[in-house]
Design a protein around this motif. Sequence first.
Motif, short mmCIF file in Angstrom:
data_model
loop_
_atom_site.label_atom_id
_atom_site.label_comp_id
_atom_site.label_asym_id
_atom_site.label_seq_id
_atom_site.Cartn_x
_atom_site.Cartn_y
_atom_site.Cartn_z
N PRO A 89 0.81 -1.23 0.00
CA PRO A 89 0.00 0.00 0.00
C PRO A 89 0.84 1.27 0.00
O PRO A 89 0.50 2.24 -0.68
N SER A 90 1.94 1.28 0.74
CA SER A 90 2.73 2.51 0.81
C SER A 90 3.41 2.80 -0.53
O SER A 90 3.47 3.96 -0.96
N LYS A 91 3.90 1.78 -1.21
CA LYS A 91 4.52 2.01 -2.52
C LYS A 91 3.48 2.40 -3.57
O LYS A 91 3.78 3.15 -4.49
N THR A 92 2.27 1.92 -3.42
CA THR A 92 1.20 2.37 -4.31
C THR A 92 0.95 3.85 -4.11
O THR A 92 0.83 4.61 -5.08
N ILE A 93 0.90 4.27 -2.86
CA ILE A 93 0.72 5.70 -2.55
C ILE A 93 1.88 6.51 -3.14
O ILE A 93 1.66 7.55 -3.77
N LEU A 94 3.11 6.05 -2.96
CA LEU A 94 4.25 6.78 -3.50
C LEU A 94 4.20 6.87 -5.01
O LEU A 94 4.54 7.91 -5.58
N SER A 95 3.76 5.79 -5.66
CA SER A 95 3.77 5.79 -7.12
C SER A 95 2.75 6.77 -7.71
O SER A 95 2.91 7.21 -8.84
N ILE A 96 1.72 7.12 -6.96
CA ILE A 96 0.73 8.06 -7.48
C ILE A 96 0.80 9.42 -6.79
O ILE A 96 0.04 10.32 -7.12
N SER A 97 1.73 9.58 -5.88
CA SER A 97 1.80 10.85 -5.15
C SER A 97 2.13 12.03 -6.07
O SER A 97 1.71 13.15 -5.79
N LYS A 98 2.83 11.76 -7.13
CA LYS A 98 3.14 12.85 -8.06
C LYS A 98 1.86 13.42 -8.68
O LYS A 98 1.74 14.63 -8.87
N ARG A 99 0.88 12.54 -8.96
CA ARG A 99 -0.41 13.02 -9.48
C ARG A 99 -1.07 13.95 -8.48
O ARG A 99 -1.61 14.99 -8.86
N VAL A 100 -1.03 13.59 -7.21
CA VAL A 100 -1.65 14.42 -6.18
C VAL A 100 -0.92 15.75 -6.07
O VAL A 100 -1.54 16.81 -6.01
N TYR A 101 0.40 15.69 -6.07
CA TYR A 101 1.21 16.92 -5.99
C TYR A 101 0.89 17.84 -7.17
O TYR A 101 0.65 19.04 -6.98
N ASN A 102 0.87 17.28 -8.36
CA ASN A 102 0.58 18.09 -9.55
C ASN A 102 -0.83 18.65 -9.50
O ASN A 102 -1.06 19.80 -9.88
N TRP A 103 -1.79 17.85 -9.03
CA TRP A 103 -3.16 18.33 -8.91
C TRP A 103 -3.21 19.54 -7.96
O TRP A 103 -3.86 20.54 -8.26
N ARG A 104 -2.54 19.44 -6.84
CA ARG A 104 -2.55 20.55 -5.87
C ARG A 104 -1.89 21.80 -6.45
O ARG A 104 -2.37 22.91 -6.25
N LYS A 105 -0.79 21.61 -7.13
CA LYS A 105 -0.12 22.76 -7.74
C LYS A 105 -1.02 23.42 -8.79
O LYS A 105 -1.08 24.65 -8.86
N MET A 106 -1.69 22.62 -9.60
CA MET A 106 -2.62 23.17 -10.58
C MET A 106 -3.77 23.89 -9.88
O MET A 106 -4.20 24.95 -10.32
N ASN A 107 -4.24 23.33 -8.79
CA ASN A 107 -5.33 23.94 -8.04
C ASN A 107 -4.89 25.29 -7.47
O ASN A 107 -5.63 26.27 -7.52
N GLU A 108 -3.67 25.34 -6.94
CA GLU A 108 -3.16 26.61 -6.39
C GLU A 108 -3.04 27.66 -7.48
O GLU A 108 -3.35 28.83 -7.26
#
Length: 179
Positions: A35-54
Amino acid sequence: AGLTAAKFAATFDKSVALIESSKLGGDCTWTGCVPSKTILSISKRVYNWRKMNEKYGSLNNDEIDDSQYRMLMDVKRQIDENRQRIYDHDDSPEVMQSLGIDVIEGSARFLDSKTVDVTSDSSSSSQLTAKYGIVVATGAIPQILDIQGLGQGKYWTYENVWNDFFVDLEESKPKPLKD
């Protein structure tokens, strides 16, 4: 560690038995690595989403909107799929048996340095004696610290965070506006 040791010993045509009181796969498959490596593998999507939102969005970061909710539920789906895929292909009793490893459901306790007593869920008991040795790979159990007020609120451990987080998320899912 236990599954790896069992698979390794089986490559030497040794008699190998796994004793498990829960579900094969242990911490790595169900609560740790996968589960933790799954989270790490998609964390870039979350980071990019937040940056786009900002930069372009106007969402309140304290609230989860529908697109965030869908993304987080996709994360849960990916975690669940990865855990199940790894279990089915690497950790299941059927895989172990195909490698010549006996899988015994129950709990073990040492009677001496080479003998364990195995008690099943039905309380039946049997003994196993090792010719060469015994590997002990018990996994881990989270220690709940005695912190004042902790029991009055909700807290997560590595064992329940992957499920409880998503239960909490489901309860806070944005409700559609009524006409």
